[in-house]
Design a protein around this motif. Structure first.
Motif, mmCIF file in Angstrom:
data_model
loop_
_atom_site.group_PDB
_atom_site.id
_atom_site.type_symbol
_atom_site.label_atom_id
_atom_site.label_comp_id
_atom_site.label_asym_id
_atom_site.label_seq_id
_atom_site.Cartn_x
_atom_site.Cartn_y
_atom_site.Cartn_z
ATOM 1 N N TYR A 189 56.506 53.246 46.175
ATOM 2 C CA TYR A 189 55.383 52.314 46.050
ATOM 3 C C TYR A 189 54.037 53.028 46.172
ATOM 4 O O TYR A 189 53.115 52.762 45.395
ATOM 5 C CB TYR A 189 55.495 51.210 47.114
ATOM 6 N N GLU A 190 53.903 53.946 47.112
ATOM 7 C CA GLU A 190 52.636 54.644 47.320
ATOM 8 C C GLU A 190 52.268 55.545 46.144
ATOM 9 O O GLU A 190 51.093 55.886 45.973
ATOM 10 C CB GLU A 190 52.704 55.476 48.610
ATOM 11 N N ASP A 191 53.236 55.895 45.326
ATOM 12 C CA ASP A 191 52.973 56.789 44.201
ATOM 13 C C ASP A 191 52.778 56.040 42.882
ATOM 14 O O ASP A 191 52.619 56.687 41.830
ATOM 15 C CB ASP A 191 54.136 57.780 44.049
ATOM 16 N N LEU A 192 52.804 54.728 42.923
ATOM 17 C CA LEU A 192 52.616 53.971 41.686
ATOM 18 C C LEU A 192 51.204 54.189 41.143
ATOM 19 O O LEU A 192 50.222 54.136 41.888
ATOM 20 C CB LEU A 192 52.832 52.478 41.942
ATOM 21 N N PRO A 193 51.053 54.443 39.851
ATOM 22 C CA PRO A 193 49.722 54.667 39.284
ATOM 23 C C PRO A 193 48.944 53.353 39.145
ATOM 24 O O PRO A 193 49.508 52.261 39.261
ATOM 25 C CB PRO A 193 50.027 55.272 37.911
ATOM 26 N N LEU A 194 47.661 53.465 38.876
ATOM 27 C CA LEU A 194 46.820 52.290 38.636
ATOM 28 C C LEU A 194 47.081 51.743 37.236
ATOM 29 O O LEU A 194 47.551 52.450 36.342
ATOM 30 C CB LEU A 194 45.341 52.669 38.781
ATOM 31 N N TYR A 195 46.741 50.464 37.076
ATOM 32 C CA TYR A 195 46.819 49.872 35.743
ATOM 33 C C TYR A 195 45.801 50.521 34.811
ATOM 34 O O TYR A 195 44.796 51.112 35.246
ATOM 35 C CB TYR A 195 46.531 48.359 35.807
ATOM 36 N N ARG A 196 46.048 50.393 33.511
ATOM 37 C CA ARG A 196 45.050 50.811 32.543
ATOM 38 C C ARG A 196 43.772 49.997 32.742
ATOM 39 O O ARG A 196 43.791 48.909 33.345
ATOM 40 C CB ARG A 196 45.563 50.588 31.123
ATOM 41 N N GLU A 197 42.683 50.457 32.194
ATOM 42 C CA GLU A 197 41.410 49.761 32.345
ATOM 43 C C GLU A 197 41.406 48.424 31.592
ATOM 44 O O GLU A 197 40.687 47.494 31.973
ATOM 45 C CB GLU A 197 40.257 50.646 31.859
ATOM 46 N N GLU A 198 42.179 48.325 30.539
ATOM 47 C CA GLU A 198 42.317 47.065 29.809
ATOM 48 C C GLU A 198 43.748 46.930 29.302
ATOM 49 O O GLU A 198 44.403 47.925 28.964
ATOM 50 C CB GLU A 198 41.323 46.971 28.653
ATOM 51 N N LEU A 199 44.219 45.693 29.267
ATOM 52 C CA LEU A 199 45.577 45.407 28.812
ATOM 53 C C LEU A 199 45.520 44.279 27.778
ATOM 54 O O LEU A 199 44.799 43.289 27.962
ATOM 55 C CB LEU A 199 46.465 44.979 29.980
ATOM 56 N N GLU A 200 46.292 44.456 26.704
ATOM 57 C CA GLU A 200 46.339 43.408 25.677
ATOM 58 C C GLU A 200 47.093 42.192 26.198
ATOM 59 O O GLU A 200 48.115 42.320 26.882
ATOM 60 C CB GLU A 200 47.017 43.927 24.413
ATOM 61 N N VAL A 201 46.562 41.009 25.882
ATOM 62 C CA VAL A 201 47.201 39.757 26.286
ATOM 63 C C VAL A 201 48.365 39.502 25.329
ATOM 64 O O VAL A 201 48.150 39.327 24.116
ATOM 65 C CB VAL A 201 46.198 38.590 26.266
ATOM 66 N N TYR A 202 49.572 39.474 25.864
ATOM 67 C CA TYR A 202 50.769 39.433 25.015
ATOM 68 C C TYR A 202 50.784 38.204 24.114
ATOM 69 O O TYR A 202 51.152 38.300 22.937
ATOM 70 C CB TYR A 202 52.023 39.455 25.894
ATOM 71 N N PHE A 203 50.400 37.052 24.623
ATOM 72 C CA PHE A 203 50.456 35.814 23.846
ATOM 73 C C PHE A 203 49.128 35.493 23.158
ATOM 74 O O PHE A 203 48.960 34.375 22.652
ATOM 75 C CB PHE A 203 50.897 34.649 24.738
ATOM 76 N N ASP A 213 40.047 45.313 39.736
ATOM 77 C CA ASP A 213 41.232 45.568 40.552
ATOM 78 C C ASP A 213 42.351 46.073 39.643
ATOM 79 O O ASP A 213 42.802 45.365 38.736
ATOM 80 C CB ASP A 213 41.650 44.279 41.271
ATOM 81 N N ARG A 214 42.807 47.266 39.891
ATOM 82 C CA ARG A 214 43.832 47.875 39.033
ATOM 83 C C ARG A 214 45.078 48.282 39.828
ATOM 84 O O ARG A 214 45.922 49.023 39.326
ATOM 85 C CB ARG A 214 43.248 49.109 38.330
#
Length: 406
Positions: A189-203, A213-214
């Motif tokens: 868990y402590e090694d999980l990377p941050l989310y990308r700066e933007e994510l496409e909305v699937y729907f 917050d990433r």
């Protein structure tokens, strides 16, 4: 031939004890055999001769009488077939009519047979992936934003890290979300990377969500921050350790009544229910097929339903914002077929009357909101909770009968 006992083709009533019955029987055989030969195109009837022993004491020599050659198969006489069919219809049609009337009656008024579920909450606005169209999906910031829009339900997906932490993540692999081609189960868990700066909305293809917050969050952190907020926890894999950890966590936080088990697979749902049977369940894909078969077969009013939630896609979004297949033609066919099967007001009303809440996903346009609520759905699951809240404020929905009785 003995006097007073004419041959089989000349029998008269009373001429001899068995003469008239024999004549009737042979006439029926001739008629049936003629019809069989006519049906097969044989044209004529073949006869054989066999000896006919004279009546005892008559003093006559043995005679010969014609006997029908036994056909391979006899086609039923049309008069006999019509009589049998009439008898069948005489009993079948009233039974079918009575069954149909009973089925329609109890489909409309199921409470005469079943005690409805008493839901702990009513879900009109559900935030898909915590509201992934307005903030980065499954982050604490997204949850806070959805809570500000008075969301009734958070829809979350859970995965298990290498060190046994239950995290909120839709994907098992981190590449789409974090640009790292590794599975979550292979990372601590402590090694999980941050989310990308933007994510496409699937729907909402072509639309992107951003946020400050990433960080990927744990399910335990969500329970601590929102202890009274209903949530749907979806398990995508048959991981008993993950299922047992979620079940134990829900029990420890005392939120079994407001946390829903969700899964597409029937095998996973069975394990989830066994781990914590106090948590309400939603329909799996197999159970949705069963539901439709029972509905169109007229048997649905006569069966009990253990599920309390139907979380189902709205068919009108297929080939518009939802593309389950790579081929457009197949998507169009799926949209047309599922629209006819699922979008039935009588089915949705029946489920609502039995205390089963119907929530359509994943709707991101106002026109789809309107379609869902017109069908009688309890609620809508969306990536844009602000847009749905705006719609509900401008179009107040009357509470369903099953929920108004609480």
């Amino acid at each position: 031939m003995a006097r007073g006992c004419p041959g089989p083709w000349m029998s008269r009533p009373g001429s001899c004890p068995t003469g008239w019955a024999s004549c009737q029987w042979q006439a029926q055989q001739v008629l049936g055999a003629w019809w069989s030969c006519r049906s097969k195109g044989r044209g004529s009837l073949l006869l054989k001769r066999e000896p006919c022993v004279a009546r005892k004491g008559a003093g006559e020599a043995a005679k010969w009488k014609p006997r029908l050659q036994e056909p391979e198969t006899l086609t039923p006489h049309p008069l006999i077939s019509a009589s049998s069919m009439s008898s069948f219809l005489y009993y079948a049609l009233p039974a079918l009519g009575g069954y149909t009337l009973l089925s329609l009656f109890f489909l409309r008024w199921p409470r005469l047979l079943h005690v409805p579920w008493n839901p702990a909450f009513c879900c009109q606005l559900a935030a898909h992936r915590a509201g992934s169209g307005e903030r980065l999906e499954n982050t604490m910031e997204a949850l806070e934003n959805s809570m500000a829009q008075r969301s009734d339900l958070f829809e979350l997906d859970c995965q298990l890290t290498r060190d046994g932490q239950v995290v909120v993540s839709h994907d098992e692999n981190l590449y789409r979300q974090c640009d790292l081609d590794k599975n979550i189960q292979d990372v601590d868990y402590e090694d999980l990377p941050l989310y990308r700066e933007e994510l496409e909305v699937y729907f909402s293809p072509g639309q992107f969500a951003r946020g400050s917050d990433r960080k990927m969050i744990r399910l335990e952190d969500v329970f601590q921050r929102f202890p009274q907020t209903p949530m749907s926890v979806e398990v995508k894999v048959e991981d008993e350790e993950l299922i047992n950890k979620i079940a134990t966590m829900v029990k420890n936080f005392g939120r079994s009544e407001i946390t829903i088990w969700a899964s597409e697979k029937n095998s996973v749902m069975k394990k989830c229910h066994a781990a914590n049977p106090e948590m309400p369940t939603s329909f799996t894909v197999t159970r949705v097929i069963w539901l439709l078969l029972m509905y169109y077969g007229g048997l649905l009013p006569f069966f009990s339903i253990p599920e309390r939630f139907l979380l189902c896609f709205l068919p009108t979004i297929i080939n518009r914002t939802y593309f389950p297949f790579s081929c457009p033609a197949v998507n169009r066919l799926a949209a047309a077929l599922t629209k006819r099967l699922i979008m039935r007001k009588s089915l949705i009303r029946h489920l609502e009357e039995r205390g089963i809440q119907v929530v359509f996903w994943c709707l991101n346009e106002e026109s789809d909101f309107e379609v869902a609520y017109r069908l009688g759905a309890t609620g809508v699951m969306t990536d844009y909770p602000t847009a749905l809240r705006h719609y509900l404020d401008n179009h107040p929905q009357e509470p369903n009968q099953s929920n108004s009785d609480r």
